[in-house]
Every structure is written in structure tokens, then in C-alpha cells.
Scaffold this active site. Structure first.
Site, mmCIF file in Angstrom:
data_model
loop_
_atom_site.group_PDB
_atom_site.id
_atom_site.type_symbol
_atom_site.label_atom_id
_atom_site.label_comp_id
_atom_site.label_asym_id
_atom_site.label_seq_id
_atom_site.Cartn_x
_atom_site.Cartn_y
_atom_site.Cartn_z
ATOM 1 N N SER A 12 0.689 -1.085 -0.038
ATOM 2 C CA SER A 12 -0.106 0.142 -0.038
ATOM 3 C C SER A 12 0.764 1.286 -0.132
ATOM 4 O O SER A 12 0.395 2.124 -0.458
ATOM 5 C CB SER A 12 -0.779 0.180 1.056
ATOM 6 O OG SER A 12 -0.346 0.000 2.434
ATOM 7 N N HIS A 58 -4.197 13.715 0.852
ATOM 8 C CA HIS A 58 -3.689 13.138 -0.498
ATOM 9 C C HIS A 58 -4.079 14.585 -1.343
ATOM 10 O O HIS A 58 -5.134 15.456 -1.189
ATOM 11 C CB HIS A 58 -3.814 12.096 -0.953
ATOM 12 C CG HIS A 58 -3.248 10.871 -0.068
ATOM 13 N ND1 HIS A 58 -3.643 10.321 0.987
ATOM 14 C CD2 HIS A 58 -2.034 10.354 -0.694
ATOM 15 C CE1 HIS A 58 -2.713 9.515 1.144
ATOM 16 N NE2 HIS A 58 -1.698 9.487 0.355
ATOM 17 N N LYS A 102 -6.293 12.124 -6.221
ATOM 18 C CA LYS A 102 -6.489 10.726 -5.631
ATOM 19 C C LYS A 102 -7.938 10.110 -5.980
ATOM 20 O O LYS A 102 -8.934 10.819 -5.555
ATOM 21 C CB LYS A 102 -6.147 10.596 -4.384
ATOM 22 C CG LYS A 102 -6.056 8.967 -3.766
ATOM 23 C CD LYS A 102 -5.327 8.848 -2.535
ATOM 24 C CE LYS A 102 -5.148 7.718 -2.000
ATOM 25 N NZ LYS A 102 -4.675 6.784 -2.917
#
Ligand SMILES: NC(=O)C1=CN([C@@H]2O[C@H](COP(=O)(O)OP(=O)(O)OC[C@H]3O[C@@H](n4cnc5c(N)ncnc54)[C@H](O)[C@@H]3O)[C@@H](O)[C@H]2O)C=CC1
Ligand SMILES: O=C(O)C1=N[C@H](C(=O)O)C[C@H](O)C1
Length: 248
Positions: free
Chosen positions: A106, A140, A144
């Protein structure tokens, strides 16, 4: 003896693919193929590239098929794409049927994998202090596609492994009253590369651990080294980033 040069196929040529290309070349490796939405991966094109391994950073809906194509071509693949693990069982079956190898992470950065270990240790300590509530926040860039991040899910899983009274995780806005879930806040902001916080809060104080990526180089470096690690493994199957770090 100089480090050997590897032939690398990039599956996904976006922010991560371009970062990996620059770093791989600087490390003396060769990029022998670049696949993206306009030039999708096929078994024939992958075999024709003679790649030693592939690195996959695409989109949640594309990863499983790309990994299956690598498995059928028996090209080891380091996978960074997140948000597709619901398809892991079928991917595992295809890898086994084709005696092929993959490594999924991840998060490939060394810093986040250190955070993962600190997170597990802290959670094991905090299991004795139920007066603290725990939550995760990730930030983020606005491009994303998945939420929460794969890294945040890995952090939640590390906590759940060590605090048995917690039942699961939920996106903060979906959290039910009195749920025993870990709330995860997913914030999308500007061009943030990746920030993760784990916070334990009581009525008296709070304890927090966190990580911030300043650029994508840590992700790229880890994925290249993981691909080289895969090439050296004799056994087929699914490897983890822990297997890679143990080999260092
Ligand atoms: N594990 C880790 O360390 C990291 C994981 N990621 C994950 O990697 C993925 C990609 O991230 P970015 O590079 O920032 O995304 P991006 O959107 O910049 O690039 C994605 C690329 O995949 C291509 N693509 C889409 N569908 C495709 C398909 N079917 N076949 C081949 N290529 C296809 C697009 O054309 C684009 O070039 C995301 O899931 C993200 O969460 C990102 C950074 C680090
Ligand atoms: O999409 C990104 O950029 C990132 N995604 C990964 C995740 O979902 O955890 C890793 C990193 O945080 C960057």
C-alpha cells in the site's frame, strides 16, 4: 562489481510511472516498456519487451487485470496501485495457476513502513488504556481516486490486530453512533503527496504519530527495489513489503 542493470516494464505512466522512470534510469536500469490508458498492457506486448519485472501503478479498476496479464506472461510484478484488494483472491489464484510472483505494498516508502511498525507497537501498548479513542487522518492530492488511502487502511489493520475491542474501520463521514470502528478522515488538498496521522485522545491528553511524504521518490525507490527482490525469489506467489524489508 557494479550493480546489475534490470529491464523494467512500467504499467501506468502517470505521476508514479514518470517518477519511477527517472529514478530507475539514474540507478542504471532500463525502461523497456511503458503502458498506460492509451497503450494498454497485453501479454504479447509484455513478452516482447523482455522485461525482467514490471511495476504497476495505475487505477483501482485496472490493477487486477494488469496483474493477471503479468502472471500469464510469468513476469514478476511489484504493485503499488491501491483500492483493488477486493480482487486479491482471484489474483492469487491466477498467480498460482501460472507459477508467477507479485509483491503488493500500500506504501513502498521506507518511512511509512517504519511508521507501520511504530503503529503496531503503539497499538499494543494502547490496548491497556481504553480511555483513549483512536482515529486516523490521511491527506492526499485532489487527483486521488480512492478513499481512504491504502496506507490508512494498512494503519487501521495494524491497530485492529493489536486492539481486540475495536471492530473495524469506517470513513469518518460514514461512522455510526457508538460504533467500535476506527474513524478514518480522508482529506483531499492541493498537490499533497501523502500525510498520515494516527491519534489517540483521552479527556486528559493526546498521543500522535505521523508521516509526511515530501515527494514521490520514496515510493518509487521502494517499488524498484521490490521488483529486484522479486526477481531473486524462487517460489511463486504473493509477497509482502515485510518479506522485502526482511531481506535487507
Ligand atoms: N503503494 C505506493 O507506495 C503508492 C501507491 N500509489 C497508488 O498508485 C496508483 C497510481 O497513482 P498515480 O501514479 O499518482 O496515478 P496517476 O493517475 O498519475 O497515473 C495512473 C496511470 O495509470 C494509467 N492507467 C489507467 N488505467 C490503465 C490501464 N488499464 N492499463 C495501464 N495503465 C493504465 C493512466 O493512463 C496513468 O498513466 C494509485 O492507486 C495510488 O493510490 C501512489 C503512490 C505510492
Ligand atoms: O495516491 C497517492 O498519491 C498515494 N497513494 C497510496 C495510498 O493510497 O496509500 C500511497 C501514498 O500515500 C500516495
Amino acid at each position: 562489481m557494479s550493480n546489475p542493470s534490470y529491464k523494467i516494464a512500467l504499467i501506468g505512466y502517470g505521476k508514479m510511472g514518470k517518477t519511477i522512470e527517472q529514478l530507475a534510469i539514474s540507478m542504471g536500469h532500463n525502461i523497456v516498456a511503458k503502458f498506460d490508458s492509451n497503450n494498454p498492457l497485453t501479454e504479447e506486448k509484455l513478452l516482447a519487451s523482455s522485461a525482467d519485472f514490471a511495476i504497476e501503478f495505475t487505477r483501482p479498476e485496472a490493477a487486477a487485470e494488469n496483474i493477471s496479464i503479468c502472471a500469464k506472461a510469468q513476469v514478476p510484478v511489484a504493485v503499488g496501485t491501491t483500492g483493488w484488494l477486493n480482487k486479491l483472491p482471484e489474483v492469487k489464484a491466477t498467480l498460482e495457476a501460472n507459477s508467477s510472483k507479485m509483491l503488493y505494498a500500500s506504501n513502498f516508502s521506507i518511512g511509512v513502513n517504519i511508521l507501520f511498525e511504530i503503529n503496531r507497537k503503539l497499538a499494543s501498548i494502547m490496548s491497556s488504556f481504553p480511555e483513549y479513542g483512536v482515529e486516523i487522518e490521511e491527506v492526499h492530492h485532489t487527483q486521488k481516486l480512492d478513499a481512504p488511502s491504502g496506507t490508512a487502511i494498512s494503519l487501521a489493520e495494524g491497530i485492529l490486530d493489536n486492539i481486540p475491542d475495536l471492530n473495524g474501520w469506517s470513513l469518518h463521514e460514514n461512522l455510526k453512533e457508538d460504533a467500535d470502528d476506527i474513524p478514518i478522515k480522508a482529506i483531499r488538498q492541493d498537490d499533497v503527496k501523502g500525510i498520515h496521522h494516527v491519534t489517540y485522545t483521552s479527556s486528559i491528553d493526546k498521543i500522535e504519530i505521523s508521516h509526511e511524504a515530501f515527494n514521490r521518490n520514496g515510493f518509487a525507490q521502494g517499488s524498484i527495489l521490490a521488483g529486484i527482490f522479486l526477481c531473486k525469489q524462487k517460489e511463486a506467489g504473493v509477497y509482502t513489503i515485510k518479506d522485502f524489508f526482511k531481506s535487507l
